[in-house]
Design an enzyme around this catalytic site. Structure first.
Site, PDB file in Angstrom:
ATOM      1  N   HIS A 106       0.806  -1.238   0.000  1.00  0.00           N
ATOM      2  CA  HIS A 106       0.000   0.000   0.000  1.00  0.00           C
ATOM      3  C   HIS A 106       0.838   1.287   0.000  1.00  0.00           C
ATOM      4  CE1 HIS A 106      -3.493  -2.376   0.135  1.00  0.00           C
ATOM      5  NE2 HIS A 106      -3.671  -2.472   1.433  1.00  0.00           N
ATOM      6  N   HIS A 180      -9.580   2.195   0.248  1.00  0.00           N
ATOM      7  CA  HIS A 180      -9.550   1.060   1.184  1.00  0.00           C
ATOM      8  C   HIS A 180     -10.671   1.148   2.218  1.00  0.00           C
ATOM      9  CE1 HIS A 180      -7.784  -2.212   3.506  1.00  0.00           C
ATOM     10  NE2 HIS A 180      -6.798  -2.313   2.621  1.00  0.00           N
ATOM     11  N   GLU A 317     -11.480  -3.417  -3.226  1.00  0.00           N
ATOM     12  CA  GLU A 317     -10.510  -2.455  -3.739  1.00  0.00           C
ATOM     13  C   GLU A 317     -10.295  -2.699  -5.236  1.00  0.00           C
ATOM     14  OE1 GLU A 317      -7.036  -2.887  -0.890  1.00  0.00           O
ATOM     15  OE2 GLU A 317      -8.529  -4.303  -0.111  1.00  0.00           O
TER      16      GLU A 317
END
Length: 351
Positions: A106, A180, A317
């Site tokens: 991420h 997210h 996502e």
């Protein structure tokens, strides 16, 4: 006014953080902060027309700073995992933070989820919108190129939260942006999301190894617990004797969305039987990560003093495939100077 603005607190360096509330003509509300582009609250109607908050989060900025498991945030430069925190681009090796075991996750230690974005609220023909801008300097978190990013959240009058991601670079780089948010369509009536019924519009997925990095194979979902081509309760097979589920502690996989990448099409549909709430996810992205909250802490104090438990929320996502910079057979995540990265995802709610 369809857009309201208030303070959400101050960072240690004195930066003021702002909370924006978008309200559509139906009475639906999306509350978003310019810290990490976090969707702090999102209300949706049940079958009786009652609006309630369907995303997990916190009441204060400090809680997001201290212990958020990526609640509601924008993720970049690269959503999901990059193997061993390394990739090669145009013959140059790049080293990134290994912040998920040996892998990069991420966007690194201080990804886009922890940056302060420049906000601009505006009314559009589709509904109220919040446009967030951020310039990621060359070398930030190890990535090449200065990346100029704009993310527009629009709350349409047909009860959809639309997210438009746009980016340009001055040097060849990789980019894979997503959101997210953790959803619980019962609005907290049900502790977990295991009774939610899931449909994923995908015939194939990318199986992973023990560190959740794709092997490079594209595998049919048919005959596996990852087959959600017809609506199925999330809890029905989540504990099945299956190596893929063991690796993820449940569902934490990348499905390849049927249809043409670049075209807005259905990726997933989730329904919650008690409230009757339905969420459809449409995207131009080639894939979607369904994460069932397997790695959430066993107890986490959230909004309004509510205790969030493991699998208390689910993430959908939209994305390019994980580890794409190291998998030339996957759709490319490379962005070159002169090109514009643009993707669209919308989360539409009904009952």
């Amino acid at each position: 006014m369809k857009i309201k603005k208030r303070s959400f607190g101050t960072l240690a360096d004195g930066t003021d953080i702002v909370l924006y509330t978008l309200v559509n003509t139906q009475g639906m509300r999306a509350t978003i902060t310019n810290y990490g582009g976090i969707v702090v609250s999102l209300t949706a109607p049940d079958r009786e027309g009652t609006f309630a908050d369907v995303v997990l989060g916190f009441d204060t900025l400090q809680e997001y700073l201290e212990h958020s498991p990526y609640f509601g945030c924008l993720v970049g430069r690269f959503g999901n995992r990059i193997a061993n925190g390394r990739f090669t681009l145009e013959g140059v090796d790049y080293a990134l933070a290994q912040n998920d075991g040996q892998n990069h996750l991420h966007g690194g230690i201080k990804g886009f989820d922890k940056q302060v974005w420049t906000p601009r609220a505006l009314e559009t023909a589709e509904g109220p919108a919040l446009v967030l801008a951020y310039v990621s300097p060359d070398g930030e978190e190890g990535y090449p190129g200065t990346l100029s990013v704009t993310v527009a959240y629009t709350l349409s009058d047909d009860n959809a939260l639309r997210i438009d991601y746009t980016a340009t670079t001055d040097k060849t780089t990789v980019v894979n942006l997503t959101n997210h948010s953790y959803f619980n369509l019962s609005a907290g009536t049900a502790e977990t999301i295991l009774d939610h019924e899931m449909l994923i519009n995908a015939d194939t997925f990318t199986p992973v190894d023990g560190t959740l990095i794709p092997t490079g194979e594209l595998r049919p979902v048919a005959g596996t617990p990852l087959d959600f081509r017809t609506p199925t309760p999330i809890g029905a097979r989540i504990n099945a004797d299956d190596a893929q589920l063991e690796f993820g502690g449940g569902y934490d996989h990348n499905w390849i969305v049927n249809g043409e990448p670049g075209e807005l099409r259905l990726a997933a549909r989730v329904s919650e039987p008690t409230s009757g709430r339905v969420m459809e996810v449409h995207t131009t992205e080639p894939a979607i990560q369904f994460y069932a909250g397997n790695m959430m802490p066993p107890t986490l104090l959230g909004k309004g003093g509510r205790v969030y438990v493991r699998r208390g929320g689910l993430c959908l996502e939209t994305q390019h495939y994980p580890d794409s910079p190291n998998k030339p057979e996957f759709p490319s995540t490379t962005l070159e100077p002169g090109q514009t990265y643009h993707t669209t995802t919308l989360y539409r709610f009904s009952a």
